[in-house]
Design a protein around this motif. Structure first.
Motif, PDB file in Angstrom:
ATOM      1  N   ASP A 249       0.858  -1.182   0.000  1.00 38.88           N
ATOM      2  CA  ASP A 249       0.000   0.000   0.000  1.00 38.88           C
ATOM      3  C   ASP A 249       0.897   1.236   0.000  1.00 38.88           C
ATOM      4  OD1 ASP A 249      -1.728   2.092   0.440  1.00 38.88           O
ATOM      5  OD2 ASP A 249      -2.679   1.221   2.215  1.00 38.88           O
ATOM      6  N   PRO A 250       0.884   2.013  -1.080  1.00 34.04           N
ATOM      7  CA  PRO A 250       1.794   3.171  -1.127  1.00 34.04           C
ATOM      8  C   PRO A 250       1.532   4.182  -0.017  1.00 34.04           C
ATOM      9  CG  PRO A 250       0.191   3.274  -2.916  1.00 34.04           C
ATOM     10  CD  PRO A 250       0.062   1.916  -2.298  1.00 34.04           C
ATOM     11  N   THR A 273       8.397   5.027 -22.747  1.00 37.73           N
ATOM     12  CA  THR A 273       7.456   3.966 -22.396  1.00 37.73           C
ATOM     13  C   THR A 273       7.885   3.188 -21.163  1.00 37.73           C
ATOM     14  OG1 THR A 273       8.597   2.489 -23.931  1.00 37.73           O
ATOM     15  CG2 THR A 273       6.690   3.672 -24.776  1.00 37.73           C
ATOM     16  N   PHE A 274       9.040   3.511 -20.586  1.00 33.00           N
ATOM     17  CA  PHE A 274       9.581   2.722 -19.477  1.00 33.00           C
ATOM     18  C   PHE A 274       9.313   3.412 -18.141  1.00 33.00           C
ATOM     19  CE2 PHE A 274      13.340   0.776 -22.079  1.00 33.00           C
ATOM     20  CZ  PHE A 274      12.435   0.294 -23.009  1.00 33.00           C
ATOM     21  N   ARG A 275       8.421   2.866 -17.367  1.00 38.02           N
ATOM     22  CA  ARG A 275       8.288   3.266 -15.968  1.00 38.02           C
ATOM     23  C   ARG A 275       7.422   2.233 -15.262  1.00 38.02           C
ATOM     24  NH1 ARG A 275       5.070   7.011 -18.645  1.00 38.02           N
ATOM     25  NH2 ARG A 275       2.863   7.076 -18.071  1.00 38.02           N
ATOM     26  N   TYR A 276       7.665   2.074 -13.991  1.00 40.53           N
ATOM     27  CA  TYR A 276       6.913   1.112 -13.199  1.00 40.53           C
ATOM     28  C   TYR A 276       5.593   1.749 -12.743  1.00 40.53           C
ATOM     29  CZ  TYR A 276      11.369  -1.352 -13.112  1.00 40.53           C
ATOM     30  OH  TYR A 276      12.526  -2.004 -13.480  1.00 40.53           O
ATOM     31  N   ALA A 277       4.537   0.944 -12.741  1.00 40.54           N
ATOM     32  CA  ALA A 277       3.208   1.463 -12.380  1.00 40.54           C
ATOM     33  C   ALA A 277       3.206   2.038 -10.974  1.00 40.54           C
ATOM     34  CB  ALA A 277       2.171   0.342 -12.494  1.00 40.54           C
ATOM     35  N   GLU A 278       4.017   1.451 -10.091  1.00 38.72           N
ATOM     36  CA  GLU A 278       4.020   1.910  -8.705  1.00 38.72           C
ATOM     37  C   GLU A 278       4.608   3.311  -8.547  1.00 38.72           C
ATOM     38  OE1 GLU A 278       3.752  -2.473  -8.829  1.00 38.72           O
ATOM     39  OE2 GLU A 278       5.055  -0.990  -9.802  1.00 38.72           O
ATOM     40  N   TYR A 442      21.532   6.952 -15.759  1.00 39.67           N
ATOM     41  CA  TYR A 442      21.149   5.763 -16.513  1.00 39.67           C
ATOM     42  C   TYR A 442      20.461   4.723 -15.626  1.00 39.67           C
ATOM     43  CZ  TYR A 442      23.399   6.559 -21.053  1.00 39.67           C
ATOM     44  OH  TYR A 442      23.718   7.006 -22.308  1.00 39.67           O
ATOM     45  N   LEU A 443      20.544   4.873 -14.319  1.00 38.14           N
ATOM     46  CA  LEU A 443      20.060   3.861 -13.398  1.00 38.14           C
ATOM     47  C   LEU A 443      18.536   3.923 -13.265  1.00 38.14           C
ATOM     48  CD1 LEU A 443      21.443   1.702 -11.610  1.00 38.14           C
ATOM     49  CD2 LEU A 443      21.126   3.274  -9.688  1.00 38.14           C
ATOM     50  N   HIS A 444      17.879   2.788 -13.580  1.00 38.48           N
ATOM     51  CA  HIS A 444      16.440   2.655 -13.356  1.00 38.48           C
ATOM     52  C   HIS A 444      16.214   2.127 -11.938  1.00 38.48           C
ATOM     53  CE1 HIS A 444      15.234   3.347 -17.514  1.00 38.48           C
ATOM     54  NE2 HIS A 444      16.125   2.469 -17.914  1.00 38.48           N
ATOM     55  N   ILE A 445      15.349   2.778 -11.194  1.00 37.05           N
ATOM     56  CA  ILE A 445      15.051   2.376  -9.813  1.00 37.05           C
ATOM     57  C   ILE A 445      13.566   2.052  -9.702  1.00 37.05           C
ATOM     58  CG2 ILE A 445      15.118   3.077  -7.396  1.00 37.05           C
ATOM     59  CD1 ILE A 445      17.233   5.143  -8.192  1.00 37.05           C
ATOM     60  N   HIS A 446      13.268   0.913  -9.073  1.00 32.85           N
ATOM     61  CA  HIS A 446      11.872   0.585  -8.771  1.00 32.85           C
ATOM     62  C   HIS A 446      11.537   1.251  -7.444  1.00 32.85           C
ATOM     63  CE1 HIS A 446       8.117  -1.447  -8.321  1.00 32.85           C
ATOM     64  NE2 HIS A 446       8.344  -2.328  -9.281  1.00 32.85           N
ATOM     65  N   TRP A 447      10.740   2.308  -7.497  1.00 32.65           N
ATOM     66  CA  TRP A 447      10.523   3.130  -6.304  1.00 32.65           C
ATOM     67  C   TRP A 447       9.787   2.391  -5.197  1.00 32.65           C
ATOM     68  CZ3 TRP A 447       9.270   8.867  -7.985  1.00 32.65           C
ATOM     69  CH2 TRP A 447      10.376   9.368  -8.695  1.00 32.65           C
ATOM     70  N   ALA A 448       9.061   1.317  -5.521  1.00 29.40           N
ATOM     71  CA  ALA A 448       8.415   0.544  -4.452  1.00 29.40           C
ATOM     72  C   ALA A 448       9.468  -0.072  -3.541  1.00 29.40           C
ATOM     73  CB  ALA A 448       7.529  -0.541  -5.049  1.00 29.40           C
ATOM     74  N   GLY A 449      10.638  -0.390  -4.106  1.00 29.42           N
ATOM     75  CA  GLY A 449      11.716  -0.929  -3.298  1.00 29.42           C
ATOM     76  C   GLY A 449      12.484   0.137  -2.542  1.00 29.42           C
TER      77      GLY A 449
END
Length: 823
Positions: A249-250, A273-278, A442-449
């Protein structure tokens, strides 16, 4: 943070894997999602690993966000909560279909399969379907599957889907071999029938770039429904063990920093087009309003932008279309320069660079992007070596790199991250706020993590919104707010300190008639006579401000567009009327000159100044007429046209179909406190304005002033004043340029726009220094498209101009000696 204690069961679920890449996992997984959805099932689609492209196809197939499950980016502990969240948002799913990554046991190198498909399947206790490309084998297929089963007895292999089957006989041979070992065959998909997904340098082509994507997925659904036993697939999913957990739950990991709702502009379209839904869910939970825009198509950032997120994608593929959209590139450069918090990941980094493959980009990073032969791929640990936009000094994140481009920092800025001790990316403070507001990497981060990343960025957007106000620019700021007692007024553009004696006499005489209600018949006739118009083409108004309000309320059009930089009242009036105008911010590099081709085709109400306040640009009348088309209204603010010798480039006197021109008498005749103006235009538009006008809004003195100021004698006097402005402006412009200040273009107005960026000091300091020396100039940073180093200076008499230039010289001398640069 508050942690929810609600525990819910995981949905039926299945993992789609393969012995390796290229077996058809994405095709089969996406087809299964679509086929199950066509049967009426609510399907939640997931992708194991950091991949962005496959979830785009999953989203089209399921009608809900495609999501990622990656224990390296988000931790093992979040796999079940993220599955539960994605299976319940936007509504409960009947089944979850999870596409694997690479081969079944392939994970992060050197970790014994950490973050592999098998690893995640074990964490979720999800049965696995093996997709097997059988185009080059027959009975050997059974041996391959047996090896996959034997590798880890903890996995449950639900069955096999054969892909690229050559014939029924071919399928039968493989099925018998599988049956001999008790391996269930769930389907046999024939060789490609035109439903495969094309690839390029970074893998599959994103769904957003394929106009036929929806049609292809529809054909995939039909193909899978014909060739796969969907009932058996659902049975396998429903046989997954019952496990329960707390959905992610965000709102439990981030919080709003204020009651504001700052807009965060999210880059989308084909190039991004690249991004995480969260990511967007976290921003929303942190009190922001994510709004998508297309850098290749949109000509302005979303209104009220207080943060910018430029995710991943393929700017190198779309570099030409991105380069063509100069208005948006300029708008982003301006926003970044004003300190709008900006995150740029991979593609976003290239877009902010000076160029990408020799195509001009936004230009706020001191680097160029180029394609290379080398693929950079892998998980990375990033360390912040200073307090920056996304992390505090010493904090670490885990991300993923995936690109074939390269940039070469010049070492003039701190890095975004240290990757294994190596500086990477850019951390900048272009507005001089004291804290970096740009993070490009250049670093992609999954913000949920790493929810603290989302929190820091959202907090910065809140601070920016609070600092600059509701619309990022103070649209209600006018020159009268820059003046004060004791200051020489160069901020207000009213020509005279009081109306001329003959006009003052007329106004005093009008007092004798204030007991009666105002009548505007004589004023209407005077306007029509002065401009050769018909009575039904004119409308007296209480100054230009009322005209803008009448247009905002009375002229229909669901796509209003305001051309900036210009007087802010038109946009303020539209917003006050509950409308959401788009902005076309003209390019400083082009001298803020209008290019009609840059105007959005969908715009059906356009507001533009001519000559423009504050730039002084006089647009050719033909350029403005080029905007006219059926169904569109073009509103031209000609408040300063009577200060242009010969009123050249005025639209009055020609065809006014689809056009309405607003005029003001307050500037030339010293009537700012009275409010007198008028509208001339298309009779249908004037009728719409007349219906919105309050009764008697134009007072008796204002109506009398209109008649007086449009007489032949008064118009001749105004013409002489216009010629005088031309003479008075010349020494002002040359004096400013001699002092090293840049005056925009060849102004045709009783004011000039000055760029002070060439002088030392922080942005905006020269205006403050002038104020300290007793001079008020109109600040530029309230005009969309300008920043704090711009000031507008009114043309005054020779003595006032000499005093102003002398004050500037004194300020410059003090600055050179480092004696008076404001902090």
């Amino acid at each position: 943070m508050v942690t929810s204690q609600l525990s819910v069961p995981a949905p039926p679920r299945i993992v789609v894997s393969a012995p390796g890449s290229g077996q058809g996992k994405t095709t089969i997984a996406t087809g299964l999602m679509a086929a199950l959805r066509h049967r009426g099932e609510q399907v939640a689609g997931f992708k194991i690993g950091p991949d962005y492209i496959d979830p785009g196809y999953h989203s089209l197939a399921t009608g809900r966000p495609g999501r990622n499950l990656d224990p390296r980016l988000c931790s093992e502990e979040l796999m079940l909560p993220l599955l539960l969240h994605g299976s319940r948002s936007p509504g409960p799913a009947d089944v979850a279909v999870i596409e694997g990554v690479m081969g079944l046991y392939d994970g992060q190198l050197g970790t014994d399969g950490y973050a592999s498909t098998a690893h995640v399947a074990r964490l979720l206790q999800a049965p696995v379907i093996i997709v097997l490309d059988v185009s080059g084998v027959s009975r050997t297929a059974a041996a391959l599957v047996r090896g996959l089963i034997a590798e880890d007895a903890r996995l449950s292999i639900a069955g096999v889907i054969m892909n690229k089957v050559g014939s029924p006989r071919h399928a039968g041979e493989i099925r018998r071999a599988l049956d001999d070992h008790g391996i269930v065959t769930l389907g046999a998909v024939p060789r490609d029938r035109g439903v495969s997904v094309p690839s390029r340098h970074l893998g599959l082509m994103p769904a957003a770039e394929r106009p036929d994507a929806v049609d292809v997925i529809g054909r995939l659904a039909d193909e899978l429904a014909d060739s796969v036993d969907l009932d058996a697939v659902l049975t396998a999913a429903r046989n997954a063990p019952v496990i329960a957990g707390t959905p992610w739950d965000p709102t439990t990991v981030v919080r709003p920093a204020s009651d504001e709702r700052p807009v965060v502009a999210i880059a989308g379209g084909r190039a991004f087009t690249f991004r995480y839904a969260e990511t967007e869910e976290l921003l929303s939970a942190a009190g922001c309003r994510p709004v998508s825009f297309d850098p290749a198509e949109d000509i302005a950032l979303p209104a009220d932008t207080a943060g910018i997120y430029l995710g991943g994608g393929f700017p190198e593929v779309h570099a030409e279309s991105l380069a063509r959209n100069a208005p948006l590139r300029d708008a982003i450069a301006d926003a970044v320069g004003r300190g709008v918090p900006t995150v740029a990941e991979c593609a976003g980094l290239l877009y902010l660079a000076k160029s990408c493959d020799d195509q001009p980009m936004v230009g706020v990073l001191p680097t160029d992007g180029v394609m290379t032969e080398r693929l950079t791929l892998g998980y990375r640990t990033g360390v912040a070596d200073h307090d920056q936009l996304l992390a505090g000094a010493g904090e670490t994140v885990t991300g993923h790199e995936f690109h074939r481009t390269a940039v070469t920092p010049d070492g003039s800025t701190p890095p975004a991250w240290l990757l294994g001790g190596r500086p990477e990316g850019f951390s900048l403070d272009p507005a001089g706020t004291g804290t970096p507001t740009v993070h490009a990497s250049y670093l992609h981060i999954h913000w949920a993590g790493h929810p603290t990343v989302a929190q820091r960025f959202a907090d910065a957007a809140h601070r920016y919104r609070q600092r600059v106000g509701q619309h990022a620019y103070d649209l209600d700021h006018h020159g009268d707010r820059d003046i004060a007692d004791g200051l020489v007024d160069l901020a207000v553009n009213v020509r005279l300190g009081a109306p001329p004696a003959w006009l003052a006499t007329i106004l005093r005489d009008s007092i004798d008639h204030l007991a009666g209600y105002p009548r505007i018949d004589a004023a209407t006739q005077a306007i029509a006579a002065a401009h050769g118009a018909d009575i039904d083409q004119v409308l007296p108004t209480a100054g230009g401000a009322e005209g803008f309000t009448l247009i905002a309320r009375g002229v229909r059009g669901d796509h209003p567009l305001v051309v900036h930089p210009q007087f802010t009242e038109p946009e303020a009036a539209l917003r006050a009327a509950g409308r959401r105008p788009r902005r076309l911010v003209l390019s400083e590099a082009d001298g803020f000159v209008l290019d009609p081709s840059a105007v959005d085709d969908h715009a059906n109400l356009i507001m533009i100044g001519n000559p423009t306040n504050p730039t002084g640009v006089l647009h050719p009348a033909d350029q403005i007429r080029a905007l006219v088309r059926p169904g569109r209204v073009v509103c031209v603010d000609e408040a300063f046209m009577d200060a242009v010798p010969g009123e050249r480039e005025s639209l009055l006197g020609g065809d006014l179909t689809g056009i309405v021109v607003l005029r003001s008498l307050t500037k030339t005749w010293g009537l700012a406190g009275l409010r007198a103006g008028y509208a001339v235009g298309d009779p249908a538009i004037i009728a719409d304005l007349r219906r919105q006008q309050a009764p008697w809004s134009v007072s008796t003195p204002a109506a009398d002033a209109i008649v007086a100021c449009l007489s032949a004698q008064a118009r001749a006097e105004a013409a002489r004043a216009a010629e005088e402005f031309d003479r008075l402006r010349t020494p002002l412009v040359s004096g400013l340029r001699d002092l090293g200040l840049s005056v925009l273009g060849d102004p045709a107005t009783p004011f000039v726009l000055v760029d002070c960026a060439g002088w030392p000091g922080r942005p905006g300091w020269l205006r403050l220094a002038l104020r300290d020396h007793g001079v008020a100039a109109r600040r530029g940073d309230t005009f969309p498209g300008l920043g704090p180093d711009w000031i507008r200076v009114a043309v005054r008499d020779p003595g006032t101009t000499r005093g102003f230039l002398s004050t500037l010289a004194d300020i410059k001398a003090g600055a050179v000696n480092h004696q008076e640069i404001p902090a």
